[in-house]
Motif scaffolding. Structure first.
Motif, PDB file in Angstrom:
ATOM      1  N   ASN A 186       0.811  -1.219   0.000  1.00 43.96           N
ATOM      2  CA  ASN A 186       0.000   0.000   0.000  1.00 43.96           C
ATOM      3  C   ASN A 186       0.843   1.267   0.000  1.00 43.96           C
ATOM      4  O   ASN A 186       0.409   2.307  -0.508  1.00 43.96           O
ATOM      5  N   ARG A 187       2.048   1.212   0.566  1.00 46.92           N
ATOM      6  CA  ARG A 187       2.842   2.423   0.739  1.00 46.92           C
ATOM      7  C   ARG A 187       4.039   2.500  -0.210  1.00 46.92           C
ATOM      8  O   ARG A 187       4.789   3.478  -0.186  1.00 46.92           O
ATOM      9  N   TRP A 188       4.228   1.467  -1.023  1.00 43.56           N
ATOM     10  CA  TRP A 188       5.424   1.412  -1.871  1.00 43.56           C
ATOM     11  C   TRP A 188       5.585   2.665  -2.731  1.00 43.56           C
ATOM     12  O   TRP A 188       6.692   3.204  -2.869  1.00 43.56           O
ATOM     13  N   ALA A 189       4.505   3.151  -3.311  1.00 46.89           N
ATOM     14  CA  ALA A 189       4.593   4.304  -4.208  1.00 46.89           C
ATOM     15  C   ALA A 189       5.044   5.569  -3.487  1.00 46.89           C
ATOM     16  O   ALA A 189       5.562   6.496  -4.118  1.00 46.89           O
ATOM     17  N   ARG A 190       4.894   5.615  -2.169  1.00 44.59           N
ATOM     18  CA  ARG A 190       5.235   6.821  -1.408  1.00 44.59           C
ATOM     19  C   ARG A 190       6.566   6.715  -0.677  1.00 44.59           C
ATOM     20  O   ARG A 190       6.968   7.647   0.016  1.00 44.59           O
ATOM     21  N   ASP A 193      13.715   6.062  -1.918  1.00 45.53           N
ATOM     22  CA  ASP A 193      14.590   5.006  -2.440  1.00 45.53           C
ATOM     23  C   ASP A 193      15.284   4.263  -1.304  1.00 45.53           C
ATOM     24  O   ASP A 193      15.474   3.036  -1.376  1.00 45.53           O
ATOM     25  N   ALA A 194      15.667   4.989  -0.245  1.00 48.54           N
ATOM     26  CA  ALA A 194      16.357   4.343   0.875  1.00 48.54           C
ATOM     27  C   ALA A 194      15.429   3.347   1.580  1.00 48.54           C
ATOM     28  O   ALA A 194      15.856   2.250   1.972  1.00 48.54           O
ATOM     29  N   ARG A 195      14.188   3.723   1.745  1.00 45.15           N
ATOM     30  CA  ARG A 195      13.234   2.807   2.389  1.00 45.15           C
ATOM     31  C   ARG A 195      12.985   1.590   1.497  1.00 45.15           C
ATOM     32  O   ARG A 195      12.906   0.455   1.985  1.00 45.15           O
ATOM     33  N   ARG A 196      12.843   1.814   0.213  1.00 47.52           N
ATOM     34  CA  ARG A 196      12.629   0.692  -0.707  1.00 47.52           C
ATOM     35  C   ARG A 196      13.825  -0.260  -0.681  1.00 47.52           C
ATOM     36  O   ARG A 196      13.650  -1.491  -0.661  1.00 47.52           O
ATOM     37  N   GLY A 203      13.962  -8.613   2.040  1.00 48.65           N
ATOM     38  CA  GLY A 203      13.112  -9.518   1.277  1.00 48.65           C
ATOM     39  C   GLY A 203      11.637  -9.176   1.338  1.00 48.65           C
ATOM     40  O   GLY A 203      10.796  -9.986   0.924  1.00 48.65           O
ATOM     41  N   TRP A 204      11.311  -7.974   1.807  1.00 43.74           N
ATOM     42  CA  TRP A 204       9.899  -7.605   1.968  1.00 43.74           C
ATOM     43  C   TRP A 204       9.442  -6.556   0.967  1.00 43.74           C
ATOM     44  O   TRP A 204       8.490  -5.825   1.215  1.00 43.74           O
ATOM     45  N   GLN A 205      10.100  -6.479  -0.187  1.00 42.16           N
ATOM     46  CA  GLN A 205       9.571  -5.651  -1.273  1.00 42.16           C
ATOM     47  C   GLN A 205       8.365  -6.383  -1.875  1.00 42.16           C
ATOM     48  O   GLN A 205       8.324  -7.603  -1.907  1.00 42.16           O
ATOM     49  N   PRO A 206       7.324  -5.667  -2.338  1.00 42.13           N
ATOM     50  CA  PRO A 206       6.094  -6.316  -2.820  1.00 42.13           C
ATOM     51  C   PRO A 206       6.234  -6.873  -4.238  1.00 42.13           C
ATOM     52  O   PRO A 206       5.859  -6.230  -5.221  1.00 42.13           O
ATOM     53  N   LYS A 460       9.481  -6.883  11.738  1.00 45.43           N
ATOM     54  CA  LYS A 460       9.486  -5.621  12.490  1.00 45.43           C
ATOM     55  C   LYS A 460      10.445  -4.620  11.847  1.00 45.43           C
ATOM     56  O   LYS A 460      10.154  -3.416  11.768  1.00 45.43           O
ATOM     57  N   ALA A 461      11.602  -5.112  11.397  1.00 47.15           N
ATOM     58  CA  ALA A 461      12.555  -4.222  10.732  1.00 47.15           C
ATOM     59  C   ALA A 461      11.965  -3.665   9.441  1.00 47.15           C
ATOM     60  O   ALA A 461      12.178  -2.490   9.103  1.00 47.15           O
ATOM     61  N   ALA A 462      11.219  -4.488   8.716  1.00 43.15           N
ATOM     62  CA  ALA A 462      10.590  -4.015   7.483  1.00 43.15           C
ATOM     63  C   ALA A 462       9.528  -2.965   7.780  1.00 43.15           C
ATOM     64  O   ALA A 462       9.425  -1.948   7.077  1.00 43.15           O
ATOM     65  N   LEU A 463       8.751  -3.167   8.833  1.00 42.96           N
ATOM     66  CA  LEU A 463       7.759  -2.164   9.219  1.00 42.96           C
ATOM     67  C   LEU A 463       8.438  -0.877   9.678  1.00 42.96           C
ATOM     68  O   LEU A 463       7.957   0.230   9.407  1.00 42.96           O
ATOM     69  N   THR A 464       9.574  -1.012  10.357  1.00 46.43           N
ATOM     70  CA  THR A 464      10.329   0.168  10.773  1.00 46.43           C
ATOM     71  C   THR A 464      10.838   0.935   9.556  1.00 46.43           C
ATOM     72  O   THR A 464      10.864   2.174   9.548  1.00 46.43           O
ATOM     73  N   ALA A 465      11.241   0.213   8.504  1.00 46.50           N
ATOM     74  CA  ALA A 465      11.687   0.879   7.277  1.00 46.50           C
ATOM     75  C   ALA A 465      10.563   1.670   6.638  1.00 46.50           C
ATOM     76  O   ALA A 465      10.816   2.668   5.947  1.00 46.50           O
ATOM     77  N   ILE A 466       9.325   1.260   6.857  1.00 44.65           N
ATOM     78  CA  ILE A 466       8.172   1.961   6.276  1.00 44.65           C
ATOM     79  C   ILE A 466       7.729   3.118   7.157  1.00 44.65           C
ATOM     80  O   ILE A 466       7.513   4.234   6.680  1.00 44.65           O
ATOM     81  N   TYR A 467       7.576   2.866   8.457  1.00 45.88           N
ATOM     82  CA  TYR A 467       6.956   3.849   9.345  1.00 45.88           C
ATOM     83  C   TYR A 467       7.947   4.619  10.210  1.00 45.88           C
ATOM     84  O   TYR A 467       7.603   5.654  10.770  1.00 45.88           O
ATOM     85  N   GLY A 468       9.171   4.109  10.354  1.00 44.88           N
ATOM     86  CA  GLY A 468      10.127   4.743  11.239  1.00 44.88           C
ATOM     87  C   GLY A 468      10.963   5.800  10.546  1.00 44.88           C
ATOM     88  O   GLY A 468      10.622   6.273   9.452  1.00 44.88           O
ATOM     89  N   PRO A 469      12.086   6.179  11.152  1.00 51.71           N
ATOM     90  CA  PRO A 469      12.973   7.178  10.534  1.00 51.71           C
ATOM     91  C   PRO A 469      13.623   6.607   9.280  1.00 51.71           C
ATOM     92  O   PRO A 469      13.618   5.400   9.049  1.00 51.71           O
ATOM     93  N   GLU A 470      14.201   7.495   8.493  1.00 48.22           N
ATOM     94  CA  GLU A 470      14.900   7.046   7.292  1.00 48.22           C
ATOM     95  C   GLU A 470      15.963   6.013   7.671  1.00 48.22           C
ATOM     96  O   GLU A 470      16.663   6.178   8.664  1.00 48.22           O
ATOM     97  N   PRO A 471      16.055   4.920   6.910  1.00 50.96           N
ATOM     98  CA  PRO A 471      16.997   3.846   7.267  1.00 50.96           C
ATOM     99  C   PRO A 471      18.435   4.340   7.333  1.00 50.96           C
ATOM    100  O   PRO A 471      18.856   5.240   6.595  1.00 50.96           O
ATOM    101  N   ALA A 472      19.218   3.698   8.224  1.00 49.20           N
ATOM    102  CA  ALA A 472      20.654   3.972   8.321  1.00 49.20           C
ATOM    103  C   ALA A 472      21.362   3.352   7.128  1.00 49.20           C
ATOM    104  O   ALA A 472      20.786   2.533   6.403  1.00 49.20           O
TER     105      ALA A 472
END
Length: 505
Positions: A186-190, A193-196, A203-206, A460-472
């Motif tokens: 649902n959120r991939w389009a938004r 690039d770092a989150r994707r 392994g959690w890309q749609p 949980k890490a994948a959800l953090t990549a979506i909803y949390g701060p920009e990935p390190a």
């Protein structure tokens, strides 16, 4: 002006002005009062009577007709007539009361009516004109999870999930899988690039890497994401139905009365006879447009217009014969499916206290309380699949797959071919009617659930990549450390979309 529909607990008291020393000495009758407003008016009807565990054939009660008046506080008047052929035959009582005002900041207050009642005609040795006081408090919504009775003669099957299935679905692993699967699509389009890239690392890309299938955004009708939606939920349904062969909705449930005194009707069905009663709407702070649309979708008028119109389209052979499986799934997901989730959603509650929590759980809140089976809120993917309604509405959606195939086979025999994909009954990809060779459920490499790798820390890490701060930067943290470093209270989770994208229907 109307009063809230539903089931109320009614209590009448004698007007003894003296001190009795025992409150029971003034108690007269405790009964169930049901109120159902007539659409478009201030009039209502219902019943009032004592509620046994199972209703006998000659059970006495009063039928109710009344009106809600204006004013502050609101005035309510109604009349009760005894049911012919029972002990109450010929009884007439008139009621006049007021809806109690709401205390700002009040704790534990529920809707209440207080007033007086008079015996309008004599019955037995009881004289006409005698007056008593009464009050009524509205009962909480009867959640489907509590309906375990079965009454075959009334066509009432068990609604609640068996405890073993409920507990499995309420586990962290199943909750996280359902949440991340929907969130990634649902959120991939938004996403940046770092989150994707972080999702790809986990392994959690749609869909296939660098050929992802977003579910909301450009190309959503034609990219096959709708097949992912139908396929993933088909596996879920098969898993549950193998242990609990629940009956699916053949048609979407029409609005009905909240209780009944039909012979054989059980007490645990009061407020939700078939399990598909619609809970009342609530307001989300600061979300005016959402609140208006949300309240509308719970009305009988919305059901008889929008819901039935969409149901007619998605069951129309002339429509099904000209649409691909992916487009069917995408249009179902983002219209009727989402509307059904929110129509039958009750207000989310704190699982520890039971107190309403209108904004629900934050998407990165891993507090163990949210794993409790009582957290079965239909409006969030972390919890919706624990609700018994989820399986009936998704059973209806799943039946559209079979109908679509039957229509395709009648129109163009042999064009769409059936096959099993990872243990699920599915179809061969032909590039036109079925597009996806390997529908996406998540990273594969595990030992069960179709070979999926459902590691909780990775999810949980994948959800953090979506909803949390920009990935390190890559390699800076392990998945487990990233989860621990994330804020537990990020942005509010996505609500199921109430408005379809342009040209959805």
């Amino acid at each position: 002006m109307t009063i809230p529909d539903g089931v109320w607990t009614y209590r009448s008291l004698s007007d003894n002005p003296g001190m009795t020393g025992d409150f029971n000495n003034v108690a007269i009758w405790e009964a169930e009062l049901m109120i159902e407003t007539i659409a478009g008016s201030s009039e209502f009807h219902g019943h009032i009577g004592g509620r046994p565990d199972v209703v006998p054939a000659d059970h006495p009660y009063l039928t109710v007709t009344g009106r809600s008046h204006g004013g502050d506080p609101r005035r309510v008047t109604f009349r009760g007539l005894g049911v012919p052929g029972t002990e109450f035959d010929g009884w007439i009582y008139d009621y006049d009361g007021y809806v109690s005002p709401v205390w700002l900041g009040g704790v534990g207050q529920v809707p209440a009516i207080t007033g007086t009642v008079t015996r309008t005609v004599r019955h037995g040795t009881a004289p006409a004109g005698e007056v008593f006081s009464f009050y009524a408090v509205r009962q909480p919504f009867a959640e489907p999870r509590g309906i375990t009775s079965e009454v075959p003669q009334l066509g009432l099957a068990r609604v609640a999930l068996p405890d073993t299935i409920r507990d499995m679905l309420a586990s962290e692993r199943h909750r996280l899988h359902h949440q991340i699967w929907h969130a990634a699509r649902n959120r991939w389009a938004r996403l940046s690039d770092a989150r994707r890239d972080r999702l790809r690392d986990l392994g959690w890309q749609p869909g296939p890497k660098s050929a992802e299938r977003l579910a909301l955004g450009p190309g959503m009708w034609t990219n096959g994401s709708g097949e992912d939606f139908l396929y993933m939920h088909r596996r879920m349904i098969a898993m549950v139905q193998a242990e609990f062969p629940f009956s699916r909705w053949g048609r979407l449930p029409s609005p009905g009365l909240p209780s009944s005194f039909r012979p054989g009707f059980p007490k645990d069905r009061v407020g939700n006879p078939d399990g598909w009663a619609v809970p009342e709407a609530w307001e989300l702070p600061g979300a005016g447009d959402f609140n208006v649309t949300f309240a509308w979708r719970k009305t009988a008028a919305a059901f008889h217009s929008e819901f039935q119109r969409a149901e007619a389209q998605f069951t129309d052979p002339d429509y099904l014969v000209r649409v691909s499986l992916g487009e069917l799934g995408a249009r179902l997901e983002w219209t009727l499916h989402n509307w059904m989730h929110m129509r039958w959603a009750s207000v989310p509650r704190n699982p520890d206290t039971g107190a309403p929590a209108p904004e629900g759980r934050a998407p990165l809140d891993w507090d163990p309380k949210w794993l409790k089976p009582e957290n079965d809120y239909l409006g969030e993917t972390f919890s919706s699949h624990v609700n018994p309604v989820f399986w009936r509405l998704h059973g209806w959606v799943d039946d559209r797959i079979g109908q679509w195939f039957a229509v395709q086979e009648a129109e163009r025999p042999g064009t769409v071919k059936q096959k099993q994909v990872h243990g699920v009954d599915w179809f061969e990809a032909d590039g036109t009617w079925a597009q996806i060779t390997d529908p996406w459920e998540g990273p594969r490499g595990g030992g069960d659930h179709g070979g999926l790798d459902l590691d909780p820390d990775a999810m949980k890490a994948a959800l953090t990549a979506i909803y949390g701060p920009e990935p390190a930067p890559p390699g800076a943290m392990t998945a487990a450390a990233e989860v621990g470093a994330a804020s537990a209270f990020g942005p509010r989770p996505d609500w199921f979309t109430l408005e379809p994208p342009d040209d959805a229907l």
